[in-house]
Every structure is written in structure tokens, then in C-alpha cells.
Design a protein around this motif. Sequence first.
Motif, short mmCIF file in Angstrom:
data_model
loop_
_atom_site.label_atom_id
_atom_site.label_comp_id
_atom_site.label_asym_id
_atom_site.label_seq_id
_atom_site.Cartn_x
_atom_site.Cartn_y
_atom_site.Cartn_z
N HIS A 100 86.39 -29.51 -35.25
CA HIS A 100 85.91 -30.52 -34.31
C HIS A 100 85.98 -31.93 -34.91
O HIS A 100 86.04 -32.07 -36.13
N ALA A 101 85.93 -32.90 -34.02
CA ALA A 101 85.99 -34.29 -34.47
C ALA A 101 85.11 -35.15 -33.58
O ALA A 101 85.17 -35.05 -32.35
N MET A 102 84.27 -35.96 -34.21
CA MET A 102 83.37 -36.81 -33.44
C MET A 102 83.52 -38.26 -33.92
O MET A 102 83.74 -38.51 -35.11
N PHE A 103 83.39 -39.20 -33.01
CA PHE A 103 83.61 -40.60 -33.33
C PHE A 103 82.41 -41.40 -32.85
O PHE A 103 81.96 -41.24 -31.71
N GLU A 104 81.88 -42.24 -33.74
CA GLU A 104 80.65 -42.94 -33.38
C GLU A 104 80.55 -44.28 -34.11
O GLU A 104 81.08 -44.43 -35.21
N PRO A 105 79.81 -45.23 -33.49
CA PRO A 105 79.48 -46.44 -34.25
C PRO A 105 78.49 -46.05 -35.34
O PRO A 105 77.79 -45.06 -35.19
N ILE A 106 78.40 -46.82 -36.44
CA ILE A 106 77.44 -46.42 -37.47
C ILE A 106 76.03 -46.94 -37.18
O ILE A 106 75.08 -46.53 -37.81
N HIS A 107 75.92 -47.86 -36.22
CA HIS A 107 74.59 -48.44 -35.95
C HIS A 107 73.70 -47.47 -35.20
O HIS A 107 74.14 -46.46 -34.66
N GLY A 108 72.43 -47.82 -35.15
CA GLY A 108 71.45 -46.98 -34.47
C GLY A 108 71.24 -47.39 -33.02
O GLY A 108 72.02 -48.18 -32.45
N ALA A 109 70.14 -46.88 -32.42
CA ALA A 109 69.91 -47.06 -30.98
C ALA A 109 69.36 -48.45 -30.63
O ALA A 109 69.47 -48.90 -29.49
N TYR A 110 68.75 -49.11 -31.59
CA TYR A 110 68.23 -50.46 -31.43
C TYR A 110 67.58 -50.65 -30.04
O TYR A 110 67.97 -51.53 -29.26
N SER A 111 66.58 -49.81 -29.78
CA SER A 111 65.97 -49.75 -28.43
C SER A 111 65.52 -51.10 -27.90
O SER A 111 65.61 -51.37 -26.70
N LYS A 112 65.07 -51.96 -28.81
CA LYS A 112 64.56 -53.28 -28.37
C LYS A 112 65.62 -54.08 -27.61
O LYS A 112 65.31 -54.91 -26.78
N ALA A 113 66.88 -53.83 -27.96
CA ALA A 113 67.96 -54.62 -27.36
C ALA A 113 68.57 -53.94 -26.14
O ALA A 113 69.45 -54.51 -25.49
N ALA A 114 68.09 -52.75 -25.81
CA ALA A 114 68.72 -51.99 -24.72
C ALA A 114 68.66 -52.72 -23.38
O ALA A 114 67.67 -53.40 -23.08
N ASN A 115 69.71 -52.59 -22.62
CA ASN A 115 69.81 -53.14 -21.27
C ASN A 115 69.69 -54.66 -21.17
O ASN A 115 69.35 -55.20 -20.13
N LYS A 116 69.96 -55.34 -22.27
CA LYS A 116 69.90 -56.81 -22.23
C LYS A 116 71.31 -57.41 -22.28
O LYS A 116 71.47 -58.63 -22.25
N GLY A 117 72.29 -56.55 -22.44
CA GLY A 117 73.67 -57.06 -22.49
C GLY A 117 74.01 -57.72 -23.81
O GLY A 117 75.02 -58.41 -23.93
N VAL A 118 73.17 -57.53 -24.84
CA VAL A 118 73.43 -58.22 -26.12
C VAL A 118 74.07 -57.30 -27.17
O VAL A 118 74.48 -57.76 -28.23
N ALA A 119 74.11 -56.01 -26.88
CA ALA A 119 74.63 -55.07 -27.89
C ALA A 119 76.13 -55.24 -28.08
O ALA A 119 76.89 -55.37 -27.12
N ASN A 120 76.55 -55.24 -29.32
CA ASN A 120 77.97 -55.42 -29.63
C ASN A 120 78.72 -54.09 -29.42
O ASN A 120 78.43 -53.11 -30.09
N PRO A 121 79.69 -54.07 -28.48
CA PRO A 121 80.37 -52.80 -28.21
C PRO A 121 81.56 -52.54 -29.15
O PRO A 121 82.21 -51.51 -29.04
N ILE A 122 81.84 -53.50 -30.06
CA ILE A 122 83.07 -53.37 -30.87
C ILE A 122 83.06 -52.11 -31.73
O ILE A 122 84.08 -51.42 -31.85
#
Length: 372
Positions: free
Chosen positions: A270-292
Motif C-alpha cells: 500500500h501507499a499513502m500520501f499526506e501533508p506532514i502538518h497536523g489538523a490545526y483546528s483553530k484555522a479550520a474553515n477560515k480559508g487560511v490553510a495552505n493547500p500546497i
Amino acid sequence: MKLNIAVLPGDGIGPEVIAQAEKVLKAIAMEFNHVFTFQHALVGASAIEKTGNPLPEETIDICEKADAILFGAIGNAAFDLDPYAKIRPEQGLLRLRKSLGLYTNIRPVIAYEDLLNKSSLKKKQISNTNILIYRELTGGIYFGEKKLSDDGNTASDICEYTRFEIERIAHLAFKAAQSRKRKLTLVDKANALESSRLWRRVVQEMAPQYPNVQLNFMYIDNAAMELILNPKQFDVILTENMFGDILSEEASVIVGSIGLLASASLGEKHAMFEPIHGAYSKAANKGVANPIASILAAAMLLDHFGLDDEAALIREGVDKSLKLHITTPDLNTKYDNITTTKVGDFIEDFINNPDETNLNFTNIHLGQSTII
Ligand code: IPM
Ligand code: MG
């Protein structure tokens, strides 16, 4: 190519950033005539909320049947503040890694010339940094026996490694070094830990099989310093689970934002691909999270299937977005209206029309452009 991709957005900013990666993969499929199908599944705090289980059976099933997994982020502040909670979101990710046998975690750390001034480190120290971290992912202290005494006053986590576990990832790290600058650094704590001495012995014994690789050793405390003092000295770093977790997060300072680092977790099947950052809940749904980071995780997914041109096009789109400051607030000082979705839209648009996006975007009034 036909690919069945399991998508596990997870918690916090996970769903927003993964939506951008999925969008970009869809654009790639269109452009290159591939058939990518996406199957969403629950994991983490959002899975606990709906099913009581951070890794529902259905999710394991979907992942086992998929060609690859795209994973967002996991964690929730409520659990972080409750050290008594028996069921925790992170168990979802850890069980998934273990049950799918994803023992090799590869985390590239590449300094972008356009972002050198975003790092708190000095430009001349970090320019041209290009490190590949090989982090062991299914062993060590994370997965050793855990104990808590009945009175709740004594606790232990065992750090255990076997020769087999060390050899299988070390071979991959040696091979990666052979295709790069041929330097491999084993990071351990062999001056204090028996498990680290086993790593050193095994890796030393393997070295003659890779005579063109220069092998050296560094203690984790020293490596933590050297990594930000003189990151250019590293090519491939090989290390155990927890040291790799810590070092890779530290390495994000070189690149300017943890929102830029992606990873691949590979096993035999199997192979899984993920950003290394965490969930950073405080920033959720604000449009500020970096999707790169998630978008680059999608590029690593394509690399895994040998889709080199496709992966290269995503990386070109990312480079262009960084050059033109089409970036979220963690990186931007130029524009204040660039959201997570706009970054994704820009890269999607670049994939659809790589030539047209050569326009000079800095002259376009951001927010009114149809492109972003
Ligand atoms: C990571 C994360 C995880 C880890 C957590 C969420 C369990 O920090 O992937 O780096 O420690 O492996
Ligand atoms: Mg981590």
C-alpha cells in the motif's frame, strides 16, 4: 491509467486542503486522459464523532482496496487537552499505518529560492537545501508496549526495533542516496539507547553493499542543531519513528512554512500520501490553510505510479503560484485575499492552461480575475 484513490480528509483543516489536492488530481486526469476515481472515508476525530471509532472497519476496507490513499490531517483540540481520553483521533492514523504496513515515510525538504526570505533562518545558510528524510513509520516507541500502573503514577512506552525492520527501510534509504548526492546520515541516540545501537550496527553492516554511498552517523540532539545550522550538509537522512517526526517538523523552518511539506508512506502493498502538518483546528474553515503540502502529496502519489510528466506539471503550478505570491497568509505579505481555494484554483487552472497562465499575474487585480 486507472487509479482508485481513497481520500481520508480527517480533521481540522484536512478537508479544505485535501479538496484542493483532489481538484488538482482531477485536472491532471482530464489533461492526460487518466481515469482517477475517489472514494471518501472517515478517520480521526470526525470518525469518532460519527462512529465512535477513529478508524472504522469501512475505512480500512476502502484503503485496502484502493491503489493509493490521500490523507489530510488528524487531531482535535478537545482530545489534546484530555490526557485521560482512551479513544483518540491519532489512533486512527497510527493504526492505519500499522495495518497497511506503511513502514517507510519519505519527507522531502526542498528550499524554494523564491521563499528564502520567509524562513527565520539566514538565506545563505538555507539556499539550495535538498534533503530527503527516511522516517521509519511502524515501529519504535510509537508502537512498543505501553503501560500505566493501576495507581496512575507510573507509565512507560517501550522503544523496540528488530534487524528486519531496520534493514528494509535502510535498503531504501541507501538506494535513494545512490540516486542523489550519495550521502546517507543515520540519526540516532546510540550513546544512550540500545535500540539506536542496533540501528548503527545493522546500517554499518549493510554499508559494504553500497560502496558508492558515504555513510555517516549523527546523534539526534546534534542533528537537531546541525539541521538548522547547516542544512546543506545533508542529502538523505535515515532515522527511527519519533526522531523522524521531530526532525521533519523542525526542517519545515528551512522551507518557510510547514504548509509546504508533503510525504509518502510506503509499504509492500500500500501507499499513502499526506501533508506532514497536523489538523490545526483553530484555522479550520477560515480559508487560511495552505493547500500546497497536500497538492505536493498528490504529486508524490503520481510519482509513485511513474506519472512523471503529470507530477512535474503539478510542481510547475506550485512553483508558479509561489513566484506570483498566489499563496495563503502563512507565506504571503503581498496580497491578503488569497484563500486555500484560490491557491487550488490557480494550480488547477495552470494544469488546464499551462501556457495562458504565463500571463503576468502581478498585473491582474487579484480577486477580480476569473483565473483566481
Ligand atoms: C506526523 C504526525 C503524527 C505522527 C501524529 C498525528 C500521530 O505528527 O505524521 O508527523 O506523530 O506521526
Ligand atoms: Mg509530526
